[in-house]
Scaffold this motif. Structure first.
Motif, short mmCIF file in Angstrom:
data_model
loop_
_atom_site.label_atom_id
_atom_site.label_comp_id
_atom_site.label_asym_id
_atom_site.label_seq_id
_atom_site.Cartn_x
_atom_site.Cartn_y
_atom_site.Cartn_z
N MET A 6 21.58 -2.38 -5.56
CA MET A 6 20.37 -2.51 -4.76
C MET A 6 19.60 -1.19 -4.85
O MET A 6 20.17 -0.13 -4.77
CB MET A 6 20.73 -2.84 -3.31
N THR A 7 18.29 -1.30 -4.98
CA THR A 7 17.42 -0.14 -5.06
C THR A 7 16.46 -0.14 -3.87
O THR A 7 15.89 -1.17 -3.55
CB THR A 7 16.59 -0.18 -6.36
N ASP A 8 16.32 1.00 -3.24
CA ASP A 8 15.36 1.14 -2.14
C ASP A 8 14.04 1.65 -2.69
O ASP A 8 14.03 2.55 -3.54
CB ASP A 8 15.86 2.13 -1.09
N HIS A 9 12.95 1.09 -2.23
CA HIS A 9 11.61 1.55 -2.56
C HIS A 9 10.94 1.94 -1.25
O HIS A 9 10.99 1.18 -0.29
CB HIS A 9 10.80 0.46 -3.26
N HIS A 10 10.33 3.09 -1.20
CA HIS A 10 9.69 3.57 0.03
C HIS A 10 8.19 3.67 -0.19
O HIS A 10 7.74 4.09 -1.25
CB HIS A 10 10.27 4.94 0.41
N TYR A 11 7.43 3.29 0.83
CA TYR A 11 5.98 3.30 0.76
C TYR A 11 5.43 4.10 1.93
O TYR A 11 5.74 3.82 3.08
CB TYR A 11 5.44 1.86 0.79
N GLU A 12 4.64 5.10 1.61
CA GLU A 12 4.05 5.94 2.63
C GLU A 12 2.53 5.78 2.57
O GLU A 12 1.91 6.00 1.53
CB GLU A 12 4.42 7.40 2.39
N ILE A 13 1.97 5.37 3.68
CA ILE A 13 0.54 5.10 3.78
C ILE A 13 -0.01 5.88 4.96
O ILE A 13 0.69 6.09 5.95
CB ILE A 13 0.29 3.58 3.96
N ALA A 14 -1.24 6.29 4.88
CA ALA A 14 -1.91 6.96 6.00
C ALA A 14 -2.93 6.01 6.61
O ALA A 14 -3.77 5.45 5.90
CB ALA A 14 -2.61 8.22 5.52
N VAL A 15 -2.84 5.80 7.91
CA VAL A 15 -3.83 5.03 8.66
C VAL A 15 -4.44 6.00 9.66
O VAL A 15 -3.74 6.54 10.52
CB VAL A 15 -3.19 3.82 9.37
N GLY B 287 -5.14 4.74 3.56
CA GLY B 287 -5.10 5.47 2.31
C GLY B 287 -3.70 5.81 1.86
O GLY B 287 -2.73 5.67 2.61
N VAL B 288 -3.64 6.25 0.63
CA VAL B 288 -2.40 6.75 0.04
C VAL B 288 -2.84 7.79 -0.99
O VAL B 288 -3.91 7.65 -1.61
CB VAL B 288 -1.57 5.60 -0.58
N ASP B 289 -2.05 8.81 -1.14
CA ASP B 289 -2.41 9.88 -2.07
C ASP B 289 -2.72 9.32 -3.46
O ASP B 289 -1.96 8.52 -4.00
CB ASP B 289 -1.28 10.91 -2.18
N GLY B 290 -3.86 9.73 -4.00
CA GLY B 290 -4.22 9.36 -5.36
C GLY B 290 -4.98 8.06 -5.52
O GLY B 290 -5.39 7.72 -6.62
#
Length: 161
Positions: free
Chosen positions: A1-10, A33-36
């Motif tokens: 199993m692989t974990d994927h993490h998502y970081e977003i700015a609100v 938003g998200v960086d880039g």
């Protein structure tokens, strides 16, 4: 199993000078938003005092379901030997609001029109849509029923139509 993490700015951008001193004193505008990546100008639905010129969470929810479905469908089609040359969807969502203001989506309907090469199996191309829910991360994470009203065209149909 692989974990994927998502970081977003609100970031709320709707302080019109007096903050949330009353229910009508502030704008529902915010940036997602998200960086880039380009920032998404967002608000609440106009029915909830939002800005109609900005995306709202309900639209983004329906869009996320449709995007995930499309991306998994294209992958399954490629694996099955179905050559997709065009894909267009006009999804809709129905949200119900209760008297206390709470609510939830009652249903989302995806309406993909898929164009395939004439040598591809149109029956299989249609059936693959039913398999997407086994893979789509978004669909597997929500309780909203998701329907499909699929149109399959061959390349020759698309040219003639």
């Amino acid at each position: 199993m692989t974990d994927h993490h998502y970081e977003i700015a609100v970031t709320w951008t709707g302080n019109t000078g007096s903050g949330t001193s009353s229910i009508r004193s502030y704008s529902r505008n915010h940036d997602v938003g998200v960086d880039g990546l380009q920032t998404i100008a967002a608000s609440s639905d106009p029915a909830f005092r939002g800005d109609p010129a900005r995306w709202n969470p309900e639209q983004l929810y329906v869009a996320a379901l449709a995007q995930c479905h499309m991306l998994w469908y294209l992958s399954l089609a490629a694996q099955a030997g179905i050559t997709v040359t065009a894909y267009d969807d006009r999804p809709t969502g129905v949200m119900i609001e209760e008297s206390n203001g709470a609510g939830q989506f009652e249903r989302v309907t995806l309406r993909p029109t898929v164009t395939i090469e004439a040598t591809s199996d149109s029956g299989l191309a249609e059936r693959l849509h039913d398999r997407v829910a086994d893979y789509c991360f978004i669909a597997r994470s929500v309780k909203t029923p998701i329907d499909h009203e699929v149109t399959i065209l061959t390349a020759a149909d698309a040219i003639a139509g």
